[in-house]
Design a protein around this motif. Structure first.
Motif, PDB file in Angstrom:
ATOM      1  N   LEU A   1       0.838  -1.198   0.000  1.00 31.60           N
ATOM      2  CA  LEU A   1       0.000   0.000   0.000  1.00 31.60           C
ATOM      3  C   LEU A   1       0.874   1.249   0.000  1.00 31.60           C
ATOM      4  N   THR A   2       1.902   1.253   0.820  1.00 31.39           N
ATOM      5  CA  THR A   2       2.811   2.400   0.869  1.00 31.39           C
ATOM      6  C   THR A   2       3.479   2.616  -0.485  1.00 31.39           C
ATOM      7  N   GLN A   3       3.962   1.543  -1.112  1.00 34.18           N
ATOM      8  CA  GLN A   3       4.613   1.654  -2.420  1.00 34.18           C
ATOM      9  C   GLN A   3       3.653   2.209  -3.476  1.00 34.18           C
ATOM     10  N   GLN A   4       2.442   1.685  -3.488  1.00 32.64           N
ATOM     11  CA  GLN A   4       1.474   2.114  -4.493  1.00 32.64           C
ATOM     12  C   GLN A   4       1.040   3.566  -4.271  1.00 32.64           C
ATOM     13  N   LEU A   5       0.856   3.954  -3.008  1.00 35.49           N
ATOM     14  CA  LEU A   5       0.510   5.344  -2.719  1.00 35.49           C
ATOM     15  C   LEU A   5       1.640   6.281  -3.133  1.00 35.49           C
ATOM     16  N   ARG A   6       2.878   5.876  -2.891  1.00 39.53           N
ATOM     17  CA  ARG A   6       4.020   6.704  -3.302  1.00 39.53           C
ATOM     18  C   ARG A   6       4.068   6.863  -4.819  1.00 39.53           C
ATOM     19  N   ARG A   7       3.802   5.783  -5.522  1.00 42.32           N
ATOM     20  CA  ARG A   7       3.815   5.846  -6.995  1.00 42.32           C
ATOM     21  C   ARG A   7       2.681   6.741  -7.514  1.00 42.32           C
ATOM     22  N   LEU A   8       1.474   6.573  -6.937  1.00 47.50           N
ATOM     23  CA  LEU A   8       0.344   7.407  -7.340  1.00 47.50           C
ATOM     24  C   LEU A   8       0.607   8.879  -7.030  1.00 47.50           C
ATOM     25  N   GLU A   9       1.282   9.133  -5.926  1.00 47.26           N
ATOM     26  CA  GLU A   9       1.649  10.508  -5.568  1.00 47.26           C
ATOM     27  C   GLU A   9       2.687  11.051  -6.557  1.00 47.26           C
ATOM     28  N   ALA A  10       3.695  10.252  -6.870  1.00 49.58           N
ATOM     29  CA  ALA A  10       4.737  10.674  -7.812  1.00 49.58           C
ATOM     30  C   ALA A  10       4.160  10.955  -9.194  1.00 49.58           C
ATOM     31  N   ASP A  11       3.122  10.205  -9.565  1.00 55.07           N
ATOM     32  CA  ASP A  11       2.484  10.388 -10.867  1.00 55.07           C
ATOM     33  C   ASP A  11       1.428  11.495 -10.858  1.00 55.07           C
TER      34      ASP A  11
END
Length: 123
Positions: free
Chosen positions: A52-62
């Protein structure tokens, strides 16, 4: 960093919102607005805290999700869709409607997270 070259617009969409977890994260943020990490995790059975943390970071970066951290102890972090992420509402609604129709046609069951754990404001 090398710029990625896409062969069609669908490839861009799949790169940004595809996968097992990103659409679910986006859907819950679409439906519930602002969510904390723990509550979001309870809403998505099977996802690990790390994923979840990884996916949230990616969605934030995008640029699809905004993260707001409050300076307090214990730390409190909230997530919500960015303006760009909010543009996905029609697409997410159509995904939902299509999934519900397919579940009905194929006799599949859609369960919702436990109301008591999903509706708590902590997390």
């Amino acid at each position: 960093m090398t710029e990625r070259v896409y062969s069609c617009p669908v490839e861009v969409t799949v790169d940004l919102i595809g996968g097992r977890w990103k659409p679910l994260i986006l859907w819950h943020l679409r439906v519930h607005g602002v969510l904390r990490h723990g509550r979001l995790r309870r809403m998505i059975p099977g996802i690990t805290q790390k994923m979840l943390t990884q996916q949230l970071r990616r969605l934030e970066a995008d640029g699809l999700v905004l993260r707001r951290e409050y300076p307090q102890v214990p730390p409190r972090v909230e997530y919500r869709l960015s303006e760009q992420g909010g543009e996905l509402h029609e697409l997410l609604d159509r995904f939902c409607a299509w999934g519900e129709a397919q579940a009905g046609r194929q006799g599949l069951t859609i369960t919702k997270p436990d109301a008591a754990s999903a509706d708590t404001s902590s997390g």
